[in-house]
Scaffold this active site. Sequence first.
Site, mmCIF file in Angstrom:
data_model
loop_
_atom_site.group_PDB
_atom_site.id
_atom_site.type_symbol
_atom_site.label_atom_id
_atom_site.label_comp_id
_atom_site.label_asym_id
_atom_site.label_seq_id
_atom_site.Cartn_x
_atom_site.Cartn_y
_atom_site.Cartn_z
ATOM 1 N N GLY A 9 0.827 -1.218 0.000
ATOM 2 C CA GLY A 9 0.000 0.000 0.000
ATOM 3 C C GLY A 9 0.853 1.256 0.000
ATOM 4 O O GLY A 9 0.549 2.241 0.682
ATOM 5 N N GLY A 13 -1.285 7.664 0.971
ATOM 6 C CA GLY A 13 -1.478 7.801 2.417
ATOM 7 C C GLY A 13 -0.305 7.372 3.277
ATOM 8 O O GLY A 13 0.836 7.800 3.078
ATOM 9 N N VAL A 59 -3.371 -7.639 -3.217
ATOM 10 C CA VAL A 59 -3.077 -8.529 -2.079
ATOM 11 C C VAL A 59 -4.106 -9.655 -1.940
ATOM 12 O O VAL A 59 -3.864 -10.653 -1.266
ATOM 13 C CB VAL A 59 -2.957 -7.770 -0.728
ATOM 14 C CG1 VAL A 59 -1.746 -6.841 -0.705
ATOM 15 C CG2 VAL A 59 -4.234 -7.009 -0.387
ATOM 16 N N SER A 138 -5.442 -0.505 13.582
ATOM 17 C CA SER A 138 -6.277 0.702 13.665
ATOM 18 C C SER A 138 -6.887 0.765 15.055
ATOM 19 O O SER A 138 -7.039 -0.275 15.727
ATOM 20 C CB SER A 138 -7.397 0.629 12.632
ATOM 21 O OG SER A 138 -8.361 1.657 12.840
ATOM 22 N N TYR A 151 -15.389 -3.516 9.012
ATOM 23 C CA TYR A 151 -14.056 -2.894 9.013
ATOM 24 C C TYR A 151 -13.423 -3.109 10.388
ATOM 25 O O TYR A 151 -12.258 -3.504 10.488
ATOM 26 C CB TYR A 151 -14.125 -1.399 8.666
ATOM 27 C CG TYR A 151 -12.750 -0.757 8.728
ATOM 28 C CD1 TYR A 151 -11.750 -1.125 7.834
ATOM 29 C CD2 TYR A 151 -12.434 0.182 9.708
ATOM 30 C CE1 TYR A 151 -10.473 -0.578 7.908
ATOM 31 C CE2 TYR A 151 -11.162 0.737 9.797
ATOM 32 C CZ TYR A 151 -10.186 0.355 8.889
ATOM 33 O OH TYR A 151 -8.919 0.890 8.959
ATOM 34 N N PRO A 181 -3.268 3.320 14.231
ATOM 35 C CA PRO A 181 -3.587 4.753 14.200
ATOM 36 C C PRO A 181 -5.082 5.016 14.390
ATOM 37 O O PRO A 181 -5.926 4.189 14.053
ATOM 38 C CB PRO A 181 -3.177 5.180 12.781
ATOM 39 C CG PRO A 181 -2.453 4.011 12.174
ATOM 40 C CD PRO A 181 -2.953 2.802 12.899
ATOM 41 N N VAL A 184 -6.456 9.459 10.419
ATOM 42 C CA VAL A 184 -5.313 10.001 9.665
ATOM 43 C C VAL A 184 -5.851 10.513 8.331
ATOM 44 O O VAL A 184 -6.580 9.778 7.633
ATOM 45 C CB VAL A 184 -4.257 8.905 9.360
ATOM 46 C CG1 VAL A 184 -2.991 9.529 8.776
ATOM 47 C CG2 VAL A 184 -3.927 8.083 10.595
HETATM 48 P P1 NDP Z 1 -5.140 5.023 1.472
HETATM 49 O O1 NDP Z 1 -6.431 4.743 0.799
HETATM 50 O O2 NDP Z 1 -4.552 6.376 1.321
HETATM 51 O O3 NDP Z 1 -4.058 3.929 1.053
HETATM 52 C C1 NDP Z 1 -4.382 2.568 0.964
HETATM 53 C C2 NDP Z 1 -3.256 1.811 0.289
HETATM 54 O O4 NDP Z 1 -3.578 0.413 0.272
HETATM 55 C C3 NDP Z 1 -3.031 2.252 -1.139
HETATM 56 O O5 NDP Z 1 -1.656 2.370 -1.390
HETATM 57 C C4 NDP Z 1 -3.628 1.126 -1.955
HETATM 58 O O6 NDP Z 1 -2.879 0.961 -3.156
HETATM 59 C C5 NDP Z 1 -3.411 -0.091 -1.037
HETATM 60 N N1 NDP Z 1 -4.400 -1.130 -1.321
HETATM 61 C C6 NDP Z 1 -5.724 -1.070 -1.099
HETATM 62 N N2 NDP Z 1 -6.322 -2.179 -1.537
HETATM 63 C C7 NDP Z 1 -5.343 -2.975 -2.062
HETATM 64 C C8 NDP Z 1 -5.323 -4.243 -2.682
HETATM 65 N N3 NDP Z 1 -6.450 -4.941 -2.870
HETATM 66 N N4 NDP Z 1 -4.143 -4.738 -3.091
HETATM 67 C C9 NDP Z 1 -3.007 -4.051 -2.919
HETATM 68 N N5 NDP Z 1 -2.946 -2.841 -2.317
HETATM 69 C C10 NDP Z 1 -4.110 -2.314 -1.918
HETATM 70 O O7 NDP Z 1 -5.399 4.708 3.036
HETATM 71 P P2 NDP Z 1 -4.432 4.802 4.319
HETATM 72 O O8 NDP Z 1 -3.070 5.185 3.948
HETATM 73 O O9 NDP Z 1 -5.158 5.589 5.322
HETATM 74 O O10 NDP Z 1 -4.488 3.284 4.782
HETATM 75 C C11 NDP Z 1 -3.342 2.481 4.976
HETATM 76 C C12 NDP Z 1 -3.601 1.530 6.128
HETATM 77 O O11 NDP Z 1 -3.799 2.273 7.320
HETATM 78 C C13 NDP Z 1 -4.829 0.645 5.954
HETATM 79 O O12 NDP Z 1 -4.542 -0.645 6.432
HETATM 80 C C14 NDP Z 1 -5.868 1.321 6.855
HETATM 81 O O13 NDP Z 1 -6.836 0.414 7.315
HETATM 82 C C15 NDP Z 1 -4.964 1.807 7.979
HETATM 83 N N6 NDP Z 1 -5.494 2.876 8.808
HETATM 84 C C16 NDP Z 1 -5.871 4.077 8.266
HETATM 85 C C17 NDP Z 1 -6.351 5.084 9.091
HETATM 86 C C18 NDP Z 1 -6.853 6.381 8.571
HETATM 87 O O14 NDP Z 1 -7.572 7.096 9.308
HETATM 88 N N7 NDP Z 1 -6.500 6.801 7.369
HETATM 89 C C19 NDP Z 1 -6.413 4.893 10.543
HETATM 90 C C20 NDP Z 1 -6.020 3.583 10.989
HETATM 91 C C21 NDP Z 1 -5.539 2.633 10.151
HETATM 92 P P3 NDP Z 1 -3.501 0.667 -4.606
HETATM 93 O O15 NDP Z 1 -4.886 1.248 -4.633
HETATM 94 O O16 NDP Z 1 -2.531 1.299 -5.545
HETATM 95 O O17 NDP Z 1 -3.490 -0.825 -4.680
HETATM 96 C C1 8X3 Z 2 -9.276 4.136 10.256
HETATM 97 C C2 8X3 Z 2 -9.758 4.952 11.410
HETATM 98 O O1 8X3 Z 2 -11.826 5.551 12.780
HETATM 99 O O2 8X3 Z 2 -12.087 5.464 10.381
HETATM 100 O O3 8X3 Z 2 -8.896 2.869 10.639
HETATM 101 O O4 8X3 Z 2 -11.870 3.444 11.632
HETATM 102 S S1 8X3 Z 2 -11.458 4.838 11.540
#
Ligand code: NDP
Ligand code: 8X3
Length: 251
Positions: A9, A13, A59, A138, A151, A181, A184
Amino acid sequence: MSKTVLITGATSGIGKAIAQLFAQKKYKLILCGRRQDRLDGLKETLSKHTAIATINFDVRDRKAVFDAIASLPKAFSTIEVLVNNAGNAHGLELFDVADIDDWDAMLDINVKGLLYVSKAVLPQMIERKSGHIINIGSTAGKEVYPKGNVYCASKHAVDAINQAMRIDLNEHGIRVGAVHPGLVETEFSEVRFKGDTERANKVYQGYRPLKPEDIADIVHFVISRPYRINIADLVVMSTDQASSTIVKKDL
Ligand code: NDP
Ligand code: 8X3
């Protein structure tokens, strides 16, 4: 010689911020995602700091995961750090009306995808009796909030898998830990709300959410401790957030 770090990923983000910081810190990087244009852009930009390899796979696709990791050139084939970050929320609906396809996507990506990548990378860590796996969980894996149902379940699974890996890999000397986290500001809500940017932006308005760079900084702290130290579980929230449902909004 700098360590090689594989980040799933990495195209957006949190994963992208980790890639950017780690490139500046001169780690060799394997960046993963599905959006090839973004992988290409990152490779071009970050190659001025360090060696970068990119691999494109979903993935969810077990064979593609194993094939992609097996295809890495020799210079990148010794992975010392795995950051299991790829994941998203799909939908925010009450249990009775939520879309089953969204449930499938979250369980397949956030849980099974993390398992596949870990399984593909692990054998070489076990052989070397050394390695570090960081699972991005998370706050949704520590509590459950209205409409978060599956989720939250997927992230509770990440929490459980993180503990299970640490227990089962203990004899191999591998470090395993999670960073959990809170809110974010990334593309996360845009994905959750299926491209509804207005609704997504509102999630981050009226307070100071975490920035992806904040999590990157913490992940760097975690991996740069002396090897005797394993940061097993870390929950990090914005100062304005107290829980999944309590956020002080007055900006
Ligand atoms: P983004 O949507 O900005 O990034 C998500 C990333 O995951 C992208 O790079 C995307 O790449 C990749 N991804 C999604 N689905 C697939 C797939 N099927 N195969 C391969 N890669 C995949 O979100 P975040 O950066 O916020 O999320 C990253 C992680 O952090 C996640 O696990 C999320 O649950 C976790 N998280 C996020 C929070 C938030 O508030 N933002 C808080 C807590 C946890 P691409 O589409 O190019 O494949
Ligand atoms: C991402 C944070 O609060 O949207 O994991 O579930 S929340």
